[in-house]
Design a protein around this motif. Structure first.
Motif, PDB file in Angstrom:
ATOM      1  N   ALA A 122      -6.674  -6.938 -37.400  1.00 38.70           N
ATOM      2  CA  ALA A 122      -7.307  -7.404 -38.759  1.00 38.70           C
ATOM      3  C   ALA A 122      -8.491  -8.436 -38.278  1.00 38.70           C
ATOM      4  CB  ALA A 122      -6.241  -7.932 -39.593  1.00 38.70           C
ATOM      5  N   ASP A 123      -8.287  -9.040 -37.084  1.00 42.85           N
ATOM      6  CA  ASP A 123      -9.292 -10.186 -36.975  1.00 42.85           C
ATOM      7  C   ASP A 123     -10.844  -9.696 -36.355  1.00 42.85           C
ATOM      8  OD1 ASP A 123     -10.700 -12.463 -36.072  1.00 42.85           O
ATOM      9  OD2 ASP A 123      -8.917 -13.457 -35.441  1.00 42.85           O
ATOM     10  N   ALA A 124     -11.796  -9.935 -37.330  1.00 43.98           N
ATOM     11  CA  ALA A 124     -13.279  -9.534 -36.931  1.00 43.98           C
ATOM     12  C   ALA A 124     -13.417  -9.758 -35.458  1.00 43.98           C
ATOM     13  CB  ALA A 124     -14.277  -9.903 -37.959  1.00 43.98           C
ATOM     14  N   GLU A 125     -12.886 -10.966 -35.020  1.00 44.35           N
ATOM     15  CA  GLU A 125     -13.321 -11.337 -33.540  1.00 44.35           C
ATOM     16  C   GLU A 125     -12.920 -10.291 -32.489  1.00 44.35           C
ATOM     17  OE1 GLU A 125     -12.037 -14.888 -30.203  1.00 44.35           O
ATOM     18  OE2 GLU A 125     -11.063 -14.724 -32.515  1.00 44.35           O
ATOM     19  N   PHE A 126     -12.051  -9.370 -32.918  1.00 49.38           N
ATOM     20  CA  PHE A 126     -11.583  -8.600 -31.937  1.00 49.38           C
ATOM     21  C   PHE A 126     -11.916  -7.105 -32.132  1.00 49.38           C
ATOM     22  CE2 PHE A 126      -8.474 -12.001 -31.934  1.00 49.38           C
ATOM     23  CZ  PHE A 126      -8.987 -12.406 -30.855  1.00 49.38           C
ATOM     24  N   GLU A 127     -12.905  -6.927 -33.449  1.00 45.35           N
ATOM     25  CA  GLU A 127     -13.086  -5.585 -33.621  1.00 45.35           C
ATOM     26  C   GLU A 127     -13.651  -4.831 -32.529  1.00 45.35           C
ATOM     27  OE1 GLU A 127     -14.123  -2.611 -36.249  1.00 45.35           O
ATOM     28  OE2 GLU A 127     -12.925  -4.343 -36.696  1.00 45.35           O
ATOM     29  N   THR A 128     -14.711  -5.513 -31.602  1.00 49.26           N
ATOM     30  CA  THR A 128     -15.275  -4.692 -30.422  1.00 49.26           C
ATOM     31  C   THR A 128     -14.287  -4.371 -29.284  1.00 49.26           C
ATOM     32  OG1 THR A 128     -15.833  -6.709 -29.248  1.00 49.26           O
ATOM     33  CG2 THR A 128     -17.325  -5.831 -30.770  1.00 49.26           C
ATOM     34  N   ARG A 129     -13.042  -4.650 -29.596  1.00 49.48           N
ATOM     35  CA  ARG A 129     -12.042  -4.251 -28.484  1.00 49.48           C
ATOM     36  C   ARG A 129     -11.396  -3.068 -29.161  1.00 49.48           C
ATOM     37  NH1 ARG A 129     -12.003  -8.768 -25.132  1.00 49.48           N
ATOM     38  NH2 ARG A 129     -10.188  -8.247 -24.110  1.00 49.48           N
ATOM     39  N   LYS A 130     -11.479  -2.542 -30.201  1.00 46.71           N
ATOM     40  CA  LYS A 130     -10.843  -1.432 -30.686  1.00 46.71           C
ATOM     41  C   LYS A 130     -11.476  -0.083 -29.920  1.00 46.71           C
ATOM     42  CE  LYS A 130     -10.059  -3.026 -35.361  1.00 46.71           C
ATOM     43  NZ  LYS A 130     -10.369  -2.781 -36.860  1.00 46.71           N
ATOM     44  N   SER A 131     -10.506   0.758 -29.619  1.00 52.69           N
ATOM     45  CA  SER A 131     -10.713   1.921 -28.713  1.00 52.69           C
ATOM     46  C   SER A 131     -11.698   2.927 -29.602  1.00 52.69           C
ATOM     47  CB  SER A 131      -9.566   2.700 -28.466  1.00 52.69           C
ATOM     48  OG  SER A 131      -9.560   3.985 -27.775  1.00 52.69           O
ATOM     49  N   ARG A 132     -12.772   3.479 -28.650  1.00 48.57           N
ATOM     50  CA  ARG A 132     -13.466   4.400 -29.383  1.00 48.57           C
ATOM     51  C   ARG A 132     -13.810   5.347 -28.281  1.00 48.57           C
ATOM     52  NH1 ARG A 132     -12.369   1.984 -33.069  1.00 48.57           N
ATOM     53  NH2 ARG A 132     -13.985   0.996 -34.715  1.00 48.57           N
ATOM     54  N   ARG A 133     -12.915   6.817 -28.208  1.00 48.27           N
ATOM     55  CA  ARG A 133     -12.974   7.618 -27.220  1.00 48.27           C
ATOM     56  C   ARG A 133     -14.391   8.449 -27.080  1.00 48.27           C
ATOM     57  NH1 ARG A 133      -9.623   6.541 -23.330  1.00 48.27           N
ATOM     58  NH2 ARG A 133      -9.531   8.777 -23.084  1.00 48.27           N
ATOM     59  N   ASN A 134     -15.355   8.157 -28.072  1.00 44.30           N
ATOM     60  CA  ASN A 134     -16.307   8.756 -27.738  1.00 44.30           C
ATOM     61  C   ASN A 134     -17.554   7.890 -27.648  1.00 44.30           C
ATOM     62  OD1 ASN A 134     -16.679   7.562 -30.188  1.00 44.30           O
ATOM     63  ND2 ASN A 134     -17.312   9.402 -31.385  1.00 44.30           N
ATOM     64  N   GLY A 135     -17.176   6.688 -27.087  1.00 43.57           N
ATOM     65  CA  GLY A 135     -18.071   5.783 -26.746  1.00 43.57           C
ATOM     66  C   GLY A 135     -18.230   5.261 -25.343  1.00 43.57           C
ATOM     67  N   SER A 136     -18.662   4.271 -24.824  1.00 42.52           N
ATOM     68  CA  SER A 136     -19.022   3.973 -23.589  1.00 42.52           C
ATOM     69  C   SER A 136     -17.813   3.683 -22.799  1.00 42.52           C
ATOM     70  CB  SER A 136     -19.973   2.538 -23.595  1.00 42.52           C
ATOM     71  OG  SER A 136     -19.148   1.585 -24.051  1.00 42.52           O
ATOM     72  N   LYS A 150     -16.538   0.957 -21.465  1.00 40.93           N
ATOM     73  CA  LYS A 150     -15.639  -0.098 -22.143  1.00 40.93           C
ATOM     74  C   LYS A 150     -15.005   0.375 -23.694  1.00 40.93           C
ATOM     75  CE  LYS A 150     -18.688  -3.783 -20.266  1.00 40.93           C
ATOM     76  NZ  LYS A 150     -19.659  -4.692 -20.543  1.00 40.93           N
ATOM     77  N   LYS A 151     -15.715   1.135 -24.335  1.00 40.89           N
ATOM     78  CA  LYS A 151     -15.157   1.272 -25.853  1.00 40.89           C
ATOM     79  C   LYS A 151     -13.953   2.333 -25.331  1.00 40.89           C
ATOM     80  CE  LYS A 151     -18.101  -0.784 -28.855  1.00 40.89           C
ATOM     81  NZ  LYS A 151     -17.448  -1.603 -29.522  1.00 40.89           N
ATOM     82  N   GLN A 152     -14.032   3.164 -24.602  1.00 38.13           N
ATOM     83  CA  GLN A 152     -12.874   3.998 -24.360  1.00 38.13           C
ATOM     84  C   GLN A 152     -11.623   3.409 -23.860  1.00 38.13           C
ATOM     85  OE1 GLN A 152     -13.890   7.890 -22.413  1.00 38.13           O
ATOM     86  NE2 GLN A 152     -15.881   7.006 -22.252  1.00 38.13           N
ATOM     87  N   VAL A 153     -11.572   2.271 -23.213  1.00 37.56           N
ATOM     88  CA  VAL A 153     -10.410   1.800 -22.715  1.00 37.56           C
ATOM     89  C   VAL A 153     -10.265   0.336 -23.718  1.00 37.56           C
ATOM     90  CG1 VAL A 153     -10.822   2.488 -20.466  1.00 37.56           C
ATOM     91  CG2 VAL A 153     -11.893   0.206 -21.234  1.00 37.56           C
ATOM     92  N   GLY A 154     -10.843   0.339 -24.894  1.00 39.05           N
ATOM     93  CA  GLY A 154     -10.360  -0.708 -25.857  1.00 39.05           C
ATOM     94  C   GLY A 154      -8.796  -0.946 -26.118  1.00 39.05           C
ATOM     95  N   ASP A 155      -8.315  -1.998 -25.982  1.00 36.11           N
ATOM     96  CA  ASP A 155      -6.812  -2.228 -26.178  1.00 36.11           C
ATOM     97  C   ASP A 155      -6.313  -2.512 -27.581  1.00 36.11           C
ATOM     98  OD1 ASP A 155      -7.676  -4.699 -26.190  1.00 36.11           O
ATOM     99  OD2 ASP A 155      -6.080  -5.266 -24.604  1.00 36.11           O
ATOM    100  N   ASN A 156      -7.256  -2.596 -28.422  1.00 28.82           N
ATOM    101  CA  ASN A 156      -6.828  -3.017 -29.844  1.00 28.82           C
ATOM    102  C   ASN A 156      -6.509  -1.743 -30.661  1.00 28.82           C
ATOM    103  OD1 ASN A 156      -6.584  -4.213 -32.289  1.00 28.82           O
ATOM    104  ND2 ASN A 156      -8.396  -5.168 -32.350  1.00 28.82           N
ATOM    105  N   ILE A 157      -5.479  -1.252 -30.352  1.00 24.87           N
ATOM    106  CA  ILE A 157      -4.919   0.146 -30.781  1.00 24.87           C
ATOM    107  C   ILE A 157      -3.748   0.318 -31.958  1.00 24.87           C
ATOM    108  CG2 ILE A 157      -6.086   1.130 -28.622  1.00 24.87           C
ATOM    109  CD1 ILE A 157      -3.184   1.429 -27.741  1.00 24.87           C
ATOM    110  N   TYR A 158      -3.058  -0.644 -31.965  1.00 28.51           N
ATOM    111  CA  TYR A 158      -1.840  -0.715 -32.978  1.00 28.51           C
ATOM    112  C   TYR A 158      -1.824  -1.466 -34.094  1.00 28.51           C
ATOM    113  CZ  TYR A 158       0.557   1.329 -28.603  1.00 28.51           C
ATOM    114  OH  TYR A 158       0.870   1.954 -27.867  1.00 28.51           O
ATOM    115  N   HIS A 159      -1.596  -1.059 -35.319  1.00 33.49           N
ATOM    116  CA  HIS A 159      -1.392  -1.739 -36.567  1.00 33.49           C
ATOM    117  C   HIS A 159      -0.651  -0.911 -37.558  1.00 33.49           C
ATOM    118  CE1 HIS A 159      -4.047   1.465 -38.417  1.00 33.49           C
ATOM    119  NE2 HIS A 159      -4.550   1.361 -37.273  1.00 33.49           N
TER     120      HIS A 159
END
Length: 216
Positions: free
Chosen positions: A74-88, A90-99
Motif C-alpha cells: 500500500a505504501d507509495a514509497e515501494f510502488e516501484t518495487r512491484k513486479s512487472r513481468r513485461n518490464g525491464s 529490474k521490474k521483472q524481479v520486483g518483490d512487492n508481490i503479496y497483498h
C-alpha cells in the motif's frame, strides 16, 4: 543484542534480496530470518553450492526497519518495487508481490518470479513466503552481485563456516565481529547502490518452481 544471519544464496536474481532504488529488501524466501531478525541485525548472503565459486559475498544488509506485506503493497514509497513481468529486468524481479483485500482474506500473489509458469498464483511459494508476514528493509547495505568478492579464509575459519556451510547460521555479533569489521568499510564507502548486476540477472524472466526447486 545484535545478531548476524549468514546464509547461502541459491539464486541471485535481484529478487531476494532486492537491492534497487536505494533500499535492500528481503520480502520473499528465508521466513526464519524474516521472523527473527531485528532492527540493527545484519544479514549476509554468500554463494553456495548452486552459485560457484562458493563463499563469495553477494550482499550484506543491516536491518533498519520492517513492515507487513500489506503495508509494503500500500505504501507509495515501494510502488516501484512491484513486479512487472513485461518490464525491464529490474521490474521483472520486483518483490512487492503479496497483498490482501482485507486482513482475513487469502493472499493475492502478483505475477512474479514466484508465480507459476503461466503467471498464475503458486500456492506453494505463496504459503512459504507468507507464513511470516514481514518484510525486512535496509538503508545501510552493500550489494556486490556479480562482483561478489571471496570472504577471507581466516574470517570463515573463525565462523566455522568454511568447512560446514549451511543454509542459514545465526551468530552473536561478538562471534561474527571479524566478518562485520571486514564489511563495514565497504558498506560505508558506497551509497546503497549495487556495485554490479545480480549474478543471475540474465534469468530475470524465469520463475522459481517450488515443485522442481529450480528456476524454469
Amino acid at each position: 543484542m545484535t545478531s548476524v544471519y549468514l546464509y547461502a544464496v541459491s539464486y541471485d536474481l535481484g529478487f531476494a534480496p532486492n537491492p534497487f532504488g536505494g533500499i535492500c529488501s528481503l520480502a520473499c524466501c528465508k521466513p526464519a530470518i524474516r521472523a527473527g531478525a531485528k532492527d540493527g541485525d545484519w544479514i549476509v548472503g554468500l554463494t553456495g553450492t548452486k552459485l560457484r565459486p562458493a563463499l563469495r559475498c553477494v550482499f550484506a544488509m543491516q536491518v533498519t526497519r520492517s513492515i507487513t506485506f500489506d503495508e509494503y503493497w500500500a505504501d507509495a514509497e515501494f510502488e516501484t518495487r512491484k513486479s512487472r513481468r513485461n518490464g525491464s529486468a529490474k521490474k521483472q524481479v520486483g518483490d512487492n508481490i503479496y497483498h490482501r483485500d482485507q486482513p482475513a482474506a487469502p493472499w493475492v500473489q502478483e505475477d512474479s518470479v514466484h508465480s507459476l509458469e503461466d503467471g498464475s498464483q503458486c500456492p506453494l511459494n505463496t504459503a512459504h513466503d507468507t507464513r511470516v508476514n514481514r518484510v525486512l528493509l535496509s538503508e545501510r547495505f552493500i550489494y556486490f552481485g556479480a562482483a561478489a568478492p571471496a570472504v577471507p579464509a581466516d574470517i570463515l575459519a573463525n565462523l566455522n563456516y568454511a568447512r560446514n556451510p549451511r543454509d542459514m547460521r545465526k551468530y552473536a555479533l561478538a562471534e561474527a565481529e571479524s566478518l562485520i569489521d571486514w564489511l563495514k568499510p565497504q558498506v560505508d564507502a558506497h551509497d546503497n547502490i549495487p556495485l554490479d548486476d545480480p549474478i543471475n540477472f540474465d534469468s530475470s524472466s524465469k520463475r522459481f518452481s517450488a515443485t522442481r526447486q529450480r528456476m524454469v
